[in-house]
Design a protein around this motif. Structure first.
Motif: not given
Length: 173
Positions: A47-57
């Protein structure tokens, strides 16, 4: 008694002369725009409009051993680009864990090496602030390394890195 007052007078005169030597234009105000950081946004690939934080980057410079960011869990971040070269390379490690605890299983981390390419343009600000670097023609290349890439795609949002108001690049994973 006389030497005590002489010392105080000497210190006071030295302080006055020291600060009298500084002029207003010798100090760069904090509000002055200097070399901008590269603003990155992360999004869900489905869902390219949904921001998503990477985990433990974890973000680490390829050129040296310094870790820029560790255990970051946010969908937007800003990182510096090199001012002395037209390329900056970082390791982006998803789900980074420093030590594996045998009692609590952790998913394997995944590292992508990202090369940022650009041209550098020096801009004179003033005597106190000196120069700042503006970057133009921003592009990137993702090398998944030995494991599969965790970053599926990217879009250059702004080729010019002159301020930090909006994202310059979006990563999809």
């Amino acid at each position: 008694m006389k030497s005590f007052y002489s010392e105080k007078i000497f210190i006071a005169l030295a302080t006055i002369l020291l600060f009298a030597g500084c002029q207003r234009d010798d100090i760069c105000p904090a509000s002055t725009q200097t070399t901008s950081l590269l603003v990155i946004r992360f999004y869900d690939v489905e869902n390219r409009d949904t921001p998503q934080a990477p985990i433990n980057l974890r973000i680490k410079a390829v050129e040296d051993t310094s870790v820029l960011m560790l255990n970051v869990n946010q969908d937007s971040l800003a990182i510096p680009l090199r001012t002395d070269q037209d390329i900056t390379s970082y390791e982006f490690t998803f789900n980074y864990a420093e030590e594996e605890d045998p009692e609590s299983p952790v998913e394997e981390n995944n590292t992508d090496i990202i090369d940022f390419y650009y041209a550098r343009d020096q801009e004179y600000i003033n005597r106190a602030c000196s120069f700042k670097i503006n970057y133009s023609g921003l592009n990137a290349r993702i090398d998944p390394g030995d494991d599969a890439a965790w970053i599926s795609d990217f879009v250059i949002e702004q080729e010019e890195v002159e301020n930090e108001n909006n994202a310059h690049i979006s990563f999809y994973y």
